[in-house]
Motif scaffolding. Structure first.
Motif, PDB file in Angstrom:
ATOM      1  N   SER A 139       0.831  -1.196   0.000  1.00  0.00           N
ATOM      2  CA  SER A 139       0.000   0.000   0.000  1.00  0.00           C
ATOM      3  C   SER A 139       0.867   1.248   0.000  1.00  0.00           C
ATOM      4  O   SER A 139       1.854   1.327   0.740  1.00  0.00           O
ATOM      5  CB  SER A 139      -0.920   0.014   1.229  1.00  0.00           C
ATOM      6  N   LEU A 140       0.506   2.210  -0.824  1.00  0.00           N
ATOM      7  CA  LEU A 140       1.208   3.486  -0.900  1.00  0.00           C
ATOM      8  C   LEU A 140       0.422   4.602  -0.214  1.00  0.00           C
ATOM      9  O   LEU A 140       0.775   5.776  -0.357  1.00  0.00           O
ATOM     10  CB  LEU A 140       1.445   3.856  -2.367  1.00  0.00           C
ATOM     11  N   ALA A 141      -0.614   4.248   0.524  1.00  0.00           N
ATOM     12  CA  ALA A 141      -1.412   5.255   1.228  1.00  0.00           C
ATOM     13  C   ALA A 141      -0.633   5.804   2.416  1.00  0.00           C
ATOM     14  O   ALA A 141       0.068   5.060   3.111  1.00  0.00           O
ATOM     15  CB  ALA A 141      -2.730   4.642   1.714  1.00  0.00           C
ATOM     16  N   PHE A 178       0.058  -5.341  -7.189  1.00  0.00           N
ATOM     17  CA  PHE A 178       1.390  -5.233  -6.614  1.00  0.00           C
ATOM     18  C   PHE A 178       1.567  -3.965  -5.779  1.00  0.00           C
ATOM     19  O   PHE A 178       2.229  -3.987  -4.740  1.00  0.00           O
ATOM     20  CB  PHE A 178       2.449  -5.254  -7.725  1.00  0.00           C
ATOM     21  N   PHE A 179       0.993  -2.856  -6.236  1.00  0.00           N
ATOM     22  CA  PHE A 179       1.254  -1.566  -5.596  1.00  0.00           C
ATOM     23  C   PHE A 179       0.049  -1.022  -4.821  1.00  0.00           C
ATOM     24  O   PHE A 179       0.025   0.133  -4.452  1.00  0.00           O
ATOM     25  CB  PHE A 179       1.705  -0.554  -6.660  1.00  0.00           C
ATOM     26  N   GLY A 180      -0.923  -1.871  -4.592  1.00  0.00           N
ATOM     27  CA  GLY A 180      -2.006  -1.532  -3.671  1.00  0.00           C
ATOM     28  C   GLY A 180      -3.076  -0.599  -4.208  1.00  0.00           C
ATOM     29  O   GLY A 180      -3.848  -0.033  -3.426  1.00  0.00           O
ATOM     30  N   ALA A 190      -0.465   4.868  -6.554  1.00  0.00           N
ATOM     31  CA  ALA A 190      -0.213   3.594  -7.240  1.00  0.00           C
ATOM     32  C   ALA A 190      -0.358   3.721  -8.745  1.00  0.00           C
ATOM     33  O   ALA A 190       0.194   2.906  -9.500  1.00  0.00           O
ATOM     34  CB  ALA A 190      -1.164   2.521  -6.706  1.00  0.00           C
ATOM     35  N   ALA A 191      -1.070   4.758  -9.200  1.00  0.00           N
ATOM     36  CA  ALA A 191      -1.243   4.942 -10.645  1.00  0.00           C
ATOM     37  C   ALA A 191       0.060   5.287 -11.344  1.00  0.00           C
ATOM     38  O   ALA A 191       0.162   5.169 -12.568  1.00  0.00           O
ATOM     39  CB  ALA A 191      -2.283   6.029 -10.897  1.00  0.00           C
ATOM     40  N   PHE A 192       1.096   5.697 -10.599  1.00  0.00           N
ATOM     41  CA  PHE A 192       2.395   6.020 -11.202  1.00  0.00           C
ATOM     42  C   PHE A 192       3.205   4.755 -11.517  1.00  0.00           C
ATOM     43  O   PHE A 192       4.206   4.830 -12.220  1.00  0.00           O
ATOM     44  CB  PHE A 192       3.213   6.903 -10.249  1.00  0.00           C
ATOM     45  N   PHE A 193       2.802   3.630 -10.992  1.00  0.00           N
ATOM     46  CA  PHE A 193       3.587   2.404 -11.121  1.00  0.00           C
ATOM     47  C   PHE A 193       2.938   1.465 -12.145  1.00  0.00           C
ATOM     48  O   PHE A 193       1.770   1.638 -12.526  1.00  0.00           O
ATOM     49  CB  PHE A 193       3.701   1.720  -9.760  1.00  0.00           C
ATOM     50  N   PRO A 194       3.679   0.468 -12.590  1.00  0.00           N
ATOM     51  CA  PRO A 194       3.132  -0.451 -13.597  1.00  0.00           C
ATOM     52  C   PRO A 194       1.887  -1.173 -13.106  1.00  0.00           C
ATOM     53  O   PRO A 194       1.750  -1.468 -11.913  1.00  0.00           O
ATOM     54  CB  PRO A 194       4.285  -1.430 -13.848  1.00  0.00           C
ATOM     55  N   ARG A 195       1.000  -1.461 -14.044  1.00  0.00           N
ATOM     56  CA  ARG A 195      -0.182  -2.262 -13.751  1.00  0.00           C
ATOM     57  C   ARG A 195      -0.019  -3.596 -14.468  1.00  0.00           C
ATOM     58  O   ARG A 195       0.163  -3.646 -15.686  1.00  0.00           O
ATOM     59  CB  ARG A 195      -1.446  -1.544 -14.217  1.00  0.00           C
ATOM     60  N   ILE A 196      -0.045  -4.655 -13.701  1.00  0.00           N
ATOM     61  CA  ILE A 196       0.191  -6.004 -14.212  1.00  0.00           C
ATOM     62  C   ILE A 196      -1.130  -6.760 -14.212  1.00  0.00           C
ATOM     63  O   ILE A 196      -1.834  -6.805 -13.197  1.00  0.00           O
ATOM     64  CB  ILE A 196       1.235  -6.747 -13.354  1.00  0.00           C
ATOM     65  N   SER A 197      -1.460  -7.317 -15.337  1.00  0.00           N
ATOM     66  CA  SER A 197      -2.699  -8.077 -15.450  1.00  0.00           C
ATOM     67  C   SER A 197      -2.405  -9.444 -16.058  1.00  0.00           C
ATOM     68  O   SER A 197      -1.380  -9.644 -16.708  1.00  0.00           O
ATOM     69  CB  SER A 197      -3.735  -7.323 -16.300  1.00  0.00           C
TER      70      SER A 197
END
Length: 475
Positions: free
Chosen positions: A19-21, A146-148, A312-319
């Protein structure tokens, strides 16, 4: 291979959840921790043995059995409260949607295709008609958190659900207090109606007496008209209070959500038993347990979680898209040897240039500041409401006592003026003035008695008393 796919999916699930919160810390309260002091707040300090509002159930706070039955009816039938409960169910369902996004959705599919192809597109020995059967079990575009991002949105939905639940408790408290105030207002207007009727009868008798004296020359015409004026005023007030009592009953019926039987209505204000005593507590921090303040804090926590999603939107999104199944050109061979198929297609998307992401992060931070200010304002408003109720509590008894003394004095003044008029010492004008003063002071006394009881109910509500625990199913 299928076993390997399942192992990889399990690893992804275990690795997800970062989590990046920002870490939530409860803000300081923007009010004094002690209740206001001064002449207006005498006799409002906490007394041992007297429960606080949040420690006393509304069934124990109210002692009037009729009123308690009406409140129970309202809690079961009031449409505003019903909407509030349904909003809780809606928020819970929305949280369930967000939470489900953390896990893959597995779909089963079956297909049958039959195609006629052009001779120009096939070899001479191939059939122009192609038929295919397939059955698959798979996952489509499951985002691995991955990045919450999804987890942060899930946390925000949870906080919104909990805030909505507290809002429902606030609606319960507001409904209970509104029903009680409507009940008391009806009782006060009925008492004022009784006073107006008694006054009208008294003034009508005086008018008839003066009319008789006027007819034999013992009273002047101006005395007759003055007596008639007072009788007409009382008759007007009778009709006005009949109207107000009817409107009060309509308001009570609306709050109760159904027609309140006549037997459950109050006779007058004097017939309503007093409510139980409550204490404001030693510290104003008791307000932090008010449902509306708790709801505001949940929304603030949700704003923190939303910042995590924006970061988290700055980091890659893996699907991941994966499936396994079987395919054959004949239905009988669909599950035969050698017909198995599988597909494994992970995908990663990395933002390179998207100004909207930075703007969204700024929006999330601005939202947090706005919701923080709203949280602090909610606390300040609660403190002001409680301080106002305590100021009334500290002075209303002296006001009522003084008003009772005024009524006693004006009653005696009216009696003496009437005697002097009958003896011919004074004119009827002094009687008229004395009666006007008495009638006005009697009405003021009823208003102060209503204000005293209504303020006790207000104090109970603003301190957070009366909310039933919301019965929700386990998440």
């Amino acid at each position: 291979m299928i076993r390997n796919i399942l192992v990889i999916m399990g690893v992804f699930v275990c690795l997800g959840g970062c989590s990046l919160a920002p870490k939530y810390q409860q803000p300081g309260i923007p009010i004094s921790e002690t209740w206001p002091q001064g002449e207006a707040y005498e006799n409002t300090q906490a007394v041992s043995g007297i429960p606080t509002a949040q420690e006393l159930n509304w069934q124990d706070f109210f002692t009037d059995q009729k009123l308690k039955k009406i409140i129970e009816t309202a809690l079961d039938n009031n449409r505003d409260l019903r909407i509030a409960v349904l909003n809780v169910e809606k928020a819970r369902a929305q949280y369930g949607v967000r939470r489900a996004e953390l896990f893959p959705a597995v779909d089963a599919s079956g297909a049958w295709t039959k195609q006629r192809r052009s001779k120009d597109l096939i070899d001479p020995e191939e059939s122009r008609t192609v038929e295919q059967y397939s059955a698959d079990l798979g996952i489509a575009s499951w985002e691995i958190d991955f990045f919450g991002r999804i987890r942060s949105l899930k946390d925000q939905a949870l906080e919104e659900y909990m805030a909505t639940e507290q809002a429902c408790r606030s609606a319960q408290i507001a409904l209970i207090s509104e029903v009680a105030r409507a009940y008391l207002t009806l009782a006060a207007d009925k008492e004022s109606l009784n006073l107006a009727r008694f006054t009208f009868k008294s003034q009508q008798d005086s008018y008839n007496l003066i009319l008789g004296n006027y007819q034999i020359g013992l009273a002047t015409r101006i005395d007759l008209r003055r007596a008639q004026t007072q009788a007409d005023v009382a008759q007007r007030d009778v009709q006005r209070y009949i109207q107000l009592a009817a409107q009060d009953r309509n308001a009570l019926n609306l709050l109760a959500g159904t027609q309140v039987p006549d037997a459950m209505l109050p006779v007058d204000l004097g017939s309503v038993p007093p409510v139980s005593e409550i204490s404001a507590g030693l510290s104003s921090r008791v307000l932090l347990n008010r449902p509306d303040i708790v709801a505001a804090e949940h929304r603030l926590k949700g704003a923190y979680a939303f910042i995590g999603a924006a970061r988290a939107a700055f980091f890659p999104r893996i699907s991941l898209t994966a499936s396994m199944g079987t395919a054959s050109d004949e239905l009988s061979g669909l599950f035969g040897a050698g017909s198995g198929t599988w597909n494994f297609a992970p995908r990663i998307a990395m933002p390179i240039f998207d100004p909207r992401i930075w703007a969204a992060l700024r929006v999330s931070k601005a939202d947090r500041k706005i919701i923080l200010a709203e949280y602090e304002k909610t606390i300040q408003t609660a403190f002001r409401e409680t301080a106002d109720a305590l100021a009334v509590q500290g002075t209303i008894d002296r006001q009522v006592a003084a008003q009772e003394s005024i009524v006693d004095a004006t009653t005696e003044t009216y009696s003496l003026s009437n005697e002097r008029y009958n003896l011919g010492i004074d004119g009827y004008l002094s009687v008229l003035d004395a009666h006007r003063s008495l009638y006005a002071q009697q009405q003021t006394l009823i208003s102060l008695q209503l204000a005293k009881t209504a303020n006790q109910i207000t104090l109970y509500a603003v301190l957070g008393g009366g909310g039933r625990p919301f019965q929700s199913t386990k998440l």
